[in-house]
Design a protein around this motif. Structure first.
Motif, PDB file in Angstrom:
ATOM      1  N   ILE A  35      -5.522   7.336  -8.831  1.00  0.00           N
ATOM      2  CA  ILE A  35      -4.814   7.976  -9.997  1.00  0.00           C
ATOM      3  C   ILE A  35      -5.015   9.397  -9.839  1.00  0.00           C
ATOM      4  CG2 ILE A  35      -4.632   7.953 -12.408  1.00  0.00           C
ATOM      5  CD1 ILE A  35      -3.796   5.421 -11.461  1.00  0.00           C
ATOM      6  N   ASP A  36      -4.008  10.200 -10.077  1.00  0.00           N
ATOM      7  CA  ASP A  36      -4.180  11.657  -9.979  1.00  0.00           C
ATOM      8  C   ASP A  36      -5.367  12.183 -11.223  1.00  0.00           C
ATOM      9  OD1 ASP A  36      -2.100  11.817  -8.234  1.00  0.00           O
ATOM     10  OD2 ASP A  36      -0.472  12.392  -9.725  1.00  0.00           O
ATOM     11  N   GLY A  37      -5.955  13.079 -10.799  1.00  0.00           N
ATOM     12  CA  GLY A  37      -7.170  13.555 -11.327  1.00  0.00           C
ATOM     13  C   GLY A  37      -6.607  13.975 -12.875  1.00  0.00           C
ATOM     14  N   VAL A  38      -5.472  14.632 -12.695  1.00  0.00           N
ATOM     15  CA  VAL A  38      -5.175  15.454 -14.138  1.00  0.00           C
ATOM     16  C   VAL A  38      -4.687  14.427 -15.105  1.00  0.00           C
ATOM     17  CG1 VAL A  38      -4.375  17.551 -12.771  1.00  0.00           C
ATOM     18  CG2 VAL A  38      -2.717  15.520 -13.111  1.00  0.00           C
TER      19      VAL A  38
ATOM     20  N   GLY B 209       0.182   8.010  -9.702  1.00  0.00           N
ATOM     21  CA  GLY B 209      -0.774   7.819  -8.594  1.00  0.00           C
ATOM     22  C   GLY B 209      -0.030   6.956  -7.638  1.00  0.00           C
ATOM     23  N   ARG B 210      -0.998   6.438  -6.705  1.00  0.00           N
ATOM     24  CA  ARG B 210      -0.476   5.400  -5.450  1.00  0.00           C
ATOM     25  C   ARG B 210      -1.301   4.233  -5.509  1.00  0.00           C
ATOM     26  NH1 ARG B 210       4.583   6.427  -4.064  1.00  0.00           N
ATOM     27  NH2 ARG B 210       5.000   8.716  -4.283  1.00  0.00           N
ATOM     28  N   ILE B 211      -0.866   3.261  -4.864  1.00  0.00           N
ATOM     29  CA  ILE B 211      -1.672   2.032  -4.564  1.00  0.00           C
ATOM     30  C   ILE B 211      -2.451   2.301  -3.042  1.00  0.00           C
ATOM     31  CG2 ILE B 211      -1.482  -0.510  -3.931  1.00  0.00           C
ATOM     32  CD1 ILE B 211       1.062  -0.599  -5.711  1.00  0.00           C
TER      33      ILE B 211
ATOM     34  N   ALA C 233       0.773  -1.263   0.143  1.00  0.00           N
ATOM     35  CA  ALA C 233       0.118  -0.145   0.029  1.00  0.00           C
ATOM     36  C   ALA C 233       0.787   1.234   0.118  1.00  0.00           C
ATOM     37  CB  ALA C 233      -0.869   0.093   1.151  1.00  0.00           C
ATOM     38  N   ARG C 234       0.652   2.231  -0.626  1.00  0.00           N
ATOM     39  CA  ARG C 234       1.135   3.616  -0.857  1.00  0.00           C
ATOM     40  C   ARG C 234       2.337   3.450  -1.925  1.00  0.00           C
ATOM     41  NH1 ARG C 234       0.736   3.723   4.632  1.00  0.00           N
ATOM     42  NH2 ARG C 234       2.818   3.573   5.055  1.00  0.00           N
ATOM     43  N   GLY C 235       2.208   2.392  -2.491  1.00  0.00           N
ATOM     44  CA  GLY C 235       3.470   2.158  -3.627  1.00  0.00           C
ATOM     45  C   GLY C 235       2.952   3.010  -4.692  1.00  0.00           C
ATOM     46  N   ARG C 236       3.883   3.147  -5.516  1.00  0.00           N
ATOM     47  CA  ARG C 236       3.761   4.189  -6.957  1.00  0.00           C
ATOM     48  C   ARG C 236       3.146   3.234  -8.043  1.00  0.00           C
ATOM     49  NH1 ARG C 236       8.608   4.792 -10.571  1.00  0.00           N
ATOM     50  NH2 ARG C 236       9.889   3.188  -9.627  1.00  0.00           N
ATOM     51  N   VAL C 237       2.545   4.090  -8.747  1.00  0.00           N
ATOM     52  CA  VAL C 237       1.895   3.815  -9.997  1.00  0.00           C
ATOM     53  C   VAL C 237       2.397   4.937 -11.167  1.00  0.00           C
ATOM     54  CG1 VAL C 237      -0.415   3.456 -11.365  1.00  0.00           C
ATOM     55  CG2 VAL C 237      -0.548   2.873  -9.025  1.00  0.00           C
TER      56      VAL C 237
END
Length: 149
Positions: A86-89, A66-68, A54-58
Motif C-alpha cells: 500500500i502506498d505510504g501516503v 497499492g499493488r498485489i 501479482a502486480r494487480g491493483r488494490v
C-alpha cells in the motif's frame, strides 16, 4: 550530403519510436523503473483468490492505492494469502476495513477493493484484514445452477 541527413533523421525518429514503445509497455504492465515511493505491507486471506495476479491493483473508492505483491497458499489454513503493498501516503486505513475481490466489468481483470471501516486505529506495516470476501466464481455458479445445487 542531403541523403546522409535524411538517413540520420529517419534513424533518430526510429529510435524515438522504439523508446516510446518501451515506455508505453512499461506503463501498461506496471513495471515502471524505480520505485513509486514508500509502501507498507498488509495481508489478506481468501477462500478463493479467483483470477487475482501479482502486480494487480488494490483500490479504495475507485482510486488505486497499492499493488498485489504475491499470492500464495497458506498450507495451514488452505487459504490464499495475498500480500499487498500500500502506498505510504495512504496511512489511515481503519483496522476494521475489509478486502473484497472485485471484477472490472463483466469479464475484466480482478482486483482488491478495500471497503473502509470506521475504527479509530489505522493499519500498520504487517497487519492483516480480518474481514475478506472471496472472488465470485462464475463457472462454479453456473455449474451449481445447472446441477440444481
Amino acid at each position: 550530403m542531403a541523403r546522409r541527413t535524411m538517413e540520420v533523421t529517419v534513424g533518430v525518429f526510429m529510435l524515438l519510436g522504439v523508446f516510446a514503445l518501451i515506455f508505453l509497455a512499461l506503463q501498461v504492465s506496471g513495471l515502471t523503473p524505480g520505485g513509486n515511493g514508500s509502501t507498507y505491507t498488509v495481508y489478506a486471506r481468501f477462500n478463493d483468490a479467483g483470477g487475482l495476479t501479482a502486480r494487480g491493483r488494490v483500490s479504495m473508492a475507485g482510486v488505486t492505492v497499492g499493488r498485489i505483491r504475491s499470492i500464495e497458499l497458506d498450507r495451514d489454513s488452505f487459504q490464499a494469502r495475498v500480500t499487498m503493498d500500500i502506498d505510504g501516503v495512504i496511512d489511515n486505513i481503519p483496522t476494521d476495513s475489509s478486502a473484497v475481490i472485485r471484477t472490472s466489468g463483466l469479464l475484466g481483470e480482478q482486483y482488491i477493493d478495500i471497503s473502509v471501516g470506521a475504527d479509530d486505529t489505522s493499519m500498520a506495516d504487517g497487519d492483516s484484514f480480518y474481514s475478506t470476501q472471496s472472488a465470485l466464481n462464475l463457472e462454479r455458479l453456473i455449474g451449481n445452477f445447472a446441477s440444481g445445487r
